[in-house]
Design a protein around this motif. Sequence first.
Motif, mmCIF file in Angstrom:
data_model
loop_
_atom_site.group_PDB
_atom_site.id
_atom_site.type_symbol
_atom_site.label_atom_id
_atom_site.label_comp_id
_atom_site.label_asym_id
_atom_site.label_seq_id
_atom_site.Cartn_x
_atom_site.Cartn_y
_atom_site.Cartn_z
ATOM 1 N N LEU A 72 0.930 -1.417 -0.162
ATOM 2 C CA LEU A 72 0.095 -0.233 0.081
ATOM 3 C C LEU A 72 1.025 1.900 -0.200
ATOM 4 C CD1 LEU A 72 -3.028 -0.938 1.836
ATOM 5 C CD2 LEU A 72 -2.558 -0.359 -0.055
ATOM 6 N N ASP A 73 1.590 0.930 0.493
ATOM 7 C CA ASP A 73 3.297 2.654 0.923
ATOM 8 C C ASP A 73 3.470 2.717 -0.981
ATOM 9 O OD1 ASP A 73 2.769 2.612 2.964
ATOM 10 O OD2 ASP A 73 4.812 1.441 3.726
ATOM 11 N N ILE A 74 3.574 1.076 -1.264
ATOM 12 C CA ILE A 74 4.193 1.438 -2.778
ATOM 13 C C ILE A 74 3.347 2.033 -3.889
ATOM 14 C CG2 ILE A 74 5.216 0.368 -4.587
ATOM 15 C CD1 ILE A 74 7.153 0.494 -2.193
ATOM 16 N N THR A 75 1.798 1.232 -3.328
ATOM 17 C CA THR A 75 0.839 1.776 -4.864
ATOM 18 C C THR A 75 0.715 3.715 -4.272
ATOM 19 O OG1 THR A 75 -0.252 0.177 -4.255
ATOM 20 C CG2 THR A 75 -1.488 1.898 -4.811
ATOM 21 N N GLU A 151 1.526 9.707 -20.532
ATOM 22 C CA GLU A 151 2.202 7.843 -21.114
ATOM 23 C C GLU A 151 1.566 6.842 -19.602
ATOM 24 O OE1 GLU A 151 3.897 7.424 -23.538
ATOM 25 O OE2 GLU A 151 4.164 9.480 -24.267
ATOM 26 N N PRO A 152 1.214 6.041 -20.390
ATOM 27 C CA PRO A 152 1.328 4.431 -19.726
ATOM 28 C C PRO A 152 2.215 4.398 -18.326
ATOM 29 C CG PRO A 152 1.037 3.894 -21.986
ATOM 30 C CD PRO A 152 1.874 5.066 -22.278
ATOM 31 N N HIS A 153 1.850 4.414 -16.536
ATOM 32 C CA HIS A 153 2.045 4.819 -16.207
ATOM 33 C C HIS A 153 2.913 3.257 -15.213
ATOM 34 C CE1 HIS A 153 3.873 4.376 -11.986
ATOM 35 N NE2 HIS A 153 3.937 6.085 -11.905
ATOM 36 N N PRO A 154 4.502 3.041 -15.588
ATOM 37 C CA PRO A 154 4.365 1.565 -14.966
ATOM 38 C C PRO A 154 4.031 0.130 -14.366
ATOM 39 C CG PRO A 154 6.379 2.721 -15.806
ATOM 40 C CD PRO A 154 5.119 3.488 -15.805
ATOM 41 N N TYR A 155 3.983 1.142 -13.438
ATOM 42 C CA TYR A 155 4.042 0.189 -12.343
ATOM 43 C C TYR A 155 1.544 -0.012 -12.638
ATOM 44 C CZ TYR A 155 2.239 -0.136 -7.438
ATOM 45 O OH TYR A 155 1.944 -0.891 -5.791
ATOM 46 N N PHE A 156 1.566 1.065 -12.443
ATOM 47 C CA PHE A 156 -0.619 0.406 -12.859
ATOM 48 C C PHE A 156 -0.448 -0.110 -14.336
ATOM 49 C CE2 PHE A 156 -0.324 4.709 -10.515
ATOM 50 C CZ PHE A 156 -1.013 3.328 -9.152
ATOM 51 N N GLU A 157 0.532 0.358 -15.056
ATOM 52 C CA GLU A 157 0.382 -1.179 -16.269
ATOM 53 C C GLU A 157 0.666 -2.659 -16.214
ATOM 54 O OE1 GLU A 157 -1.322 -0.428 -19.192
ATOM 55 O OE2 GLU A 157 -1.995 1.406 -17.933
ATOM 56 N N ALA A 158 1.797 -2.670 -14.879
ATOM 57 C CA ALA A 158 2.249 -3.968 -14.678
ATOM 58 C C ALA A 158 1.258 -4.546 -13.369
ATOM 59 C CB ALA A 158 3.270 -3.813 -13.828
ATOM 60 N N MET A 159 0.180 -4.011 -12.691
ATOM 61 C CA MET A 159 -0.688 -3.919 -12.356
ATOM 62 C C MET A 159 -1.446 -4.880 -12.653
ATOM 63 S SD MET A 159 -2.540 -2.247 -8.689
ATOM 64 C CE MET A 159 -1.013 -2.222 -7.639
ATOM 65 N N PHE A 160 -2.377 -4.174 -13.822
ATOM 66 C CA PHE A 160 -3.267 -4.882 -14.907
ATOM 67 C C PHE A 160 -2.945 -5.773 -15.140
ATOM 68 C CE2 PHE A 160 -6.342 -3.428 -18.262
ATOM 69 C CZ PHE A 160 -7.607 -3.745 -17.641
ATOM 70 N N LEU A 168 -2.596 -12.038 -8.250
ATOM 71 C CA LEU A 168 -3.093 -11.108 -7.138
ATOM 72 C C LEU A 168 -2.245 -10.534 -6.783
ATOM 73 C CD1 LEU A 168 -5.853 -9.802 -4.553
ATOM 74 C CD2 LEU A 168 -5.160 -11.589 -3.419
ATOM 75 N N PRO A 169 -1.792 -8.768 -6.988
ATOM 76 C CA PRO A 169 -0.391 -8.678 -6.267
ATOM 77 C C PRO A 169 -1.022 -8.197 -4.464
ATOM 78 C CG PRO A 169 -1.374 -7.032 -8.176
ATOM 79 C CD PRO A 169 -2.534 -8.255 -7.782
ATOM 80 N N VAL A 170 0.258 -8.511 -3.974
ATOM 81 C CA VAL A 170 0.107 -8.881 -2.329
ATOM 82 C C VAL A 170 1.581 -7.915 -1.884
ATOM 83 C CG1 VAL A 170 -1.499 -10.754 -2.481
ATOM 84 C CG2 VAL A 170 1.037 -11.426 -2.222
ATOM 85 N N GLY A 171 2.721 -7.959 -2.476
ATOM 86 C CA GLY A 171 3.501 -7.538 -2.142
ATOM 87 C C GLY A 171 4.756 -6.894 -3.292
ATOM 88 N N TRP A 172 5.617 -5.864 -2.434
ATOM 89 C CA TRP A 172 6.420 -5.733 -3.895
ATOM 90 C C TRP A 172 8.136 -6.070 -2.966
ATOM 91 C CZ3 TRP A 172 6.565 -3.341 -7.598
ATOM 92 C CH2 TRP A 172 7.538 -2.918 -8.128
ATOM 93 N N SER A 173 8.816 -5.789 -4.168
ATOM 94 C CA SER A 173 10.579 -6.331 -3.235
ATOM 95 C C SER A 173 11.020 -6.142 -4.277
ATOM 96 C CB SER A 173 10.418 -8.126 -3.862
ATOM 97 O OG SER A 173 11.459 -8.289 -3.372
ATOM 98 N N GLY A 174 12.298 -4.696 -3.861
ATOM 99 C CA GLY A 174 13.103 -4.372 -4.625
ATOM 100 C C GLY A 174 13.592 -3.653 -3.897
ATOM 101 N N GLY A 175 12.889 -2.180 -4.050
ATOM 102 C CA GLY A 175 12.769 -1.160 -3.882
ATOM 103 C C GLY A 175 12.156 -0.342 -3.140
ATOM 104 N N GLU A 176 12.117 0.810 -2.576
ATOM 105 C CA GLU A 176 10.946 1.262 -1.516
ATOM 106 C C GLU A 176 10.374 2.477 -2.569
ATOM 107 O OE1 GLU A 176 13.076 3.145 2.470
ATOM 108 O OE2 GLU A 176 14.259 2.902 1.437
#
Length: 200
Positions: A72-75, A151-160, A168-176
């Motif tokens: 939720l912080d990343i979103t 432009e297409p947003h990479p985060y939201f496009e990957a989520m879609f 179902l996206p449930v977490g994030w790994s790699g960076g803040e």
Amino acid sequence: MSHTDIFPAAVCEVIDFIEHGDMLQKPFPASTNANKTMVDYGSQSHGLFANLEEALLFYQDEDVEPPCYFLLDITADASGDIPPASDEQERAIVRALIHYEEEHNFYEMINQRIKHLSGELQLQSATVSYLADIISGDLFQIAKARLLCKEPHPYFEAMFEIYKNQGLPVGWSGGESASEGQFIIYSRPSTAGTSGSTAG
């Protein structure tokens, strides 16, 4: 009653998925463009969570430690990239999207669809409601990003892509931040009724 023809085609694609798309019907395919990652959580390592209860506990855990981050912080970080409406025409179409969502009740549409899976996935009614809230909120943000970002947003496009591929996206790994890392995903197990196993 509002109609989707006032929205750009990219936004209509999200709305159509909310209204008619399959969700959590089958395993998340290995061929998807969304990246997999290995994360340590509890006593097991996970590429994809294959146990929904465990995945949702992970999703709610604000104290995950690097390389994992609270989704939720990343979103929220990614949402900060969505610009405000720049003129009255854009403001009107944003209001129209909000009105359309309220009028058609994205949450209830998704809730009804997931209810049909509750037996197969062994979901209690509270979990169905929670999932519908997560999914409807994510998909609305994706529609908003498609409406306002130039432009297409990479985060939201990957989520879609994850949702379209039954994950179902449930977490994030790699960076803040939303620009450094990849999603951690729940995938329905390959065999109905299997739980506690992992893929990846």
